[in-house]
Design an enzyme around this catalytic site. Sequence first.
Site, PDB file in Angstrom:
ATOM      1  N   LEU A  64     -13.636 -19.982  -4.954  1.00 53.05           N
ATOM      2  CA  LEU A  64     -13.087 -19.523  -3.770  1.00 53.05           C
ATOM      3  C   LEU A  64     -14.872 -17.953  -3.655  1.00 53.05           C
ATOM      4  O   LEU A  64     -14.925 -17.919  -4.392  1.00 53.05           O
ATOM      5  CB  LEU A  64     -12.250 -18.865  -4.219  1.00 53.05           C
ATOM      6  CG  LEU A  64     -11.200 -19.830  -4.062  1.00 53.05           C
ATOM      7  CD1 LEU A  64      -9.310 -18.786  -4.435  1.00 53.05           C
ATOM      8  CD2 LEU A  64     -10.904 -20.369  -3.007  1.00 53.05           C
ATOM      9  N   LYS A  74      -9.448 -14.210 -16.360  1.00 51.91           N
ATOM     10  CA  LYS A  74      -8.749 -13.612 -16.234  1.00 51.91           C
ATOM     11  C   LYS A  74      -7.060 -14.482 -16.014  1.00 51.91           C
ATOM     12  O   LYS A  74      -6.401 -13.800 -16.016  1.00 51.91           O
ATOM     13  CB  LYS A  74      -8.617 -12.208 -15.441  1.00 51.91           C
ATOM     14  CG  LYS A  74      -9.685 -10.927 -16.534  1.00 51.91           C
ATOM     15  CD  LYS A  74      -9.658  -9.725 -15.751  1.00 51.91           C
ATOM     16  CE  LYS A  74     -10.310  -8.824 -16.278  1.00 51.91           C
ATOM     17  NZ  LYS A  74     -11.594  -9.376 -16.690  1.00 51.91           N
ATOM     18  N   THR A 103      -4.056  12.028  -9.266  1.00 48.98           N
ATOM     19  CA  THR A 103      -3.909  12.295  -8.376  1.00 48.98           C
ATOM     20  C   THR A 103      -3.246  11.088  -7.277  1.00 48.98           C
ATOM     21  O   THR A 103      -3.880  11.049  -5.983  1.00 48.98           O
ATOM     22  CB  THR A 103      -5.188  10.033  -8.272  1.00 48.98           C
ATOM     23  OG1 THR A 103      -4.982   9.233  -8.989  1.00 48.98           O
ATOM     24  CG2 THR A 103      -6.463  10.818  -8.869  1.00 48.98           C
ATOM     25  N   SER A 182       0.197   2.618  10.719  1.00 50.73           N
ATOM     26  CA  SER A 182       0.917   1.254  10.653  1.00 50.73           C
ATOM     27  C   SER A 182       2.591   1.364  11.517  1.00 50.73           C
ATOM     28  O   SER A 182       2.835   0.761  11.868  1.00 50.73           O
ATOM     29  CB  SER A 182       1.461   1.964   9.068  1.00 50.73           C
ATOM     30  OG  SER A 182       1.969   3.240   9.123  1.00 50.73           O
ATOM     31  N   ASP A 192       2.504   7.567   6.254  1.00 53.77           N
ATOM     32  CA  ASP A 192       1.964   9.481   7.251  1.00 53.77           C
ATOM     33  C   ASP A 192       1.868   9.174   8.451  1.00 53.77           C
ATOM     34  O   ASP A 192       2.387   8.149   9.168  1.00 53.77           O
ATOM     35  CB  ASP A 192       0.258  10.044   6.289  1.00 53.77           C
ATOM     36  CG  ASP A 192      -0.734   9.001   7.162  1.00 53.77           C
ATOM     37  OD1 ASP A 192       0.097   7.617   7.474  1.00 53.77           O
ATOM     38  OD2 ASP A 192      -1.494   9.298   7.164  1.00 53.77           O
TER      39      ASP A 192
END
Length: 334
Positions: A64, A74, A103, A182, A192
Amino acid sequence: MSKRKAPGDPKNLNQDFCDFLIELAEHELNVNRNHFKGQVYKNAARVLAAHPTRIKSGEEAKHLKGIGKKIALKIDEYLQTGKLKKLENIHHDDKGNAIKLLTRVSGIGPAKAAKLVDEGITSLEDLHKHPEKLTHHQLIGLKYFEDFEKKIPRNEIEQIESQIKNQLEDIDPKFEVTICGSYRRGKSESGDIDALITHIDYNSSIIDKKHKNQVLKTIVDKLMQCHLITDTLSLGETKFMGTCQLNPSLPTRRLDIRFVPFDQYYCAVLYFTGSDLFNQNMRHHALEQGFTLNEYTLRPLGLTGRSGEPVEILSEKCIFDVIDYPYKSPEERD
Ligand code: 8DG
Ligand code: CA
Ligand code: CA
């Protein structure tokens, strides 16, 4: 609105791979501040999420686009052991965990978080003890840490939207508001509130910066007077960042307001509706059609690659038509 996906909409058969790739991406972006590696992981997750069948080996994944040898290894490790050594180590890294926690405070980015951790500040408690190390925005982010992590139900945003509309109507009925993000894409809850405001008499050619700022300030003042807006994080020429609260029994929410000239309104509405990936694809298509599209304008590209005068845009659909892109309703833009 139905939350069900459209019939035939593919389900992500590689969700578990995507989950660990996104976690690795977040780690690269927030802790190592390696933007490039972060994007590589994110892109791989995106490709696997869109893949119609379950990936059975790293070798298969390698075919891909965007998946290289390291990610393939992985995938094999995960398929064979059900976990990833690298993620286990990340989970046990105290410094990395502290940076990730910091953060999550609104206004604290990866660089600031790393600096704080180097200074010995590793918890929210530590932050509370050192307000002098934080900006106004970060202090408010800390104050509302729990509230800002709560999703906002759709019906609450509907009420906030109608309150903003009513207040603007009071100032001048020619204001226009669209809540983007959204919410406009039909989600049942949002992180938000992204409000875009315009006024049909305000054009980018006639309004100067000072005037724009005045208008935005008038709007913000009005929304403060009615106690919808509760705090200001920042107020610039065209952008307000702050907080609102519908009533005292509800959490404090993050609210962004942009005041946009009418001739740039639909490009802004399109951009701030997202999703991010949808925007990327549409901008890419625009380029193929010889146009450059951003949050302000749609412009034709000349032969030299220099962009011409903005195309006049009178609706969001108009942007799709000009670049010959099949129209998608906001709900279809994920
Ligand atoms: P959420 O708040 O419910 O979490 O989702 P959202 O509304 O889709 O995300 P957002 O972070 O509030 O961003 C709003 C829209 O702005 C997003 O859907 C698309 C557009 N946008 C981009 N690029 C970027 C970017 O780099 N940062 C931000 N904040 N927004 C961006 O296309
Ligand atoms: Ca949003
Ligand atoms: Ca936002």
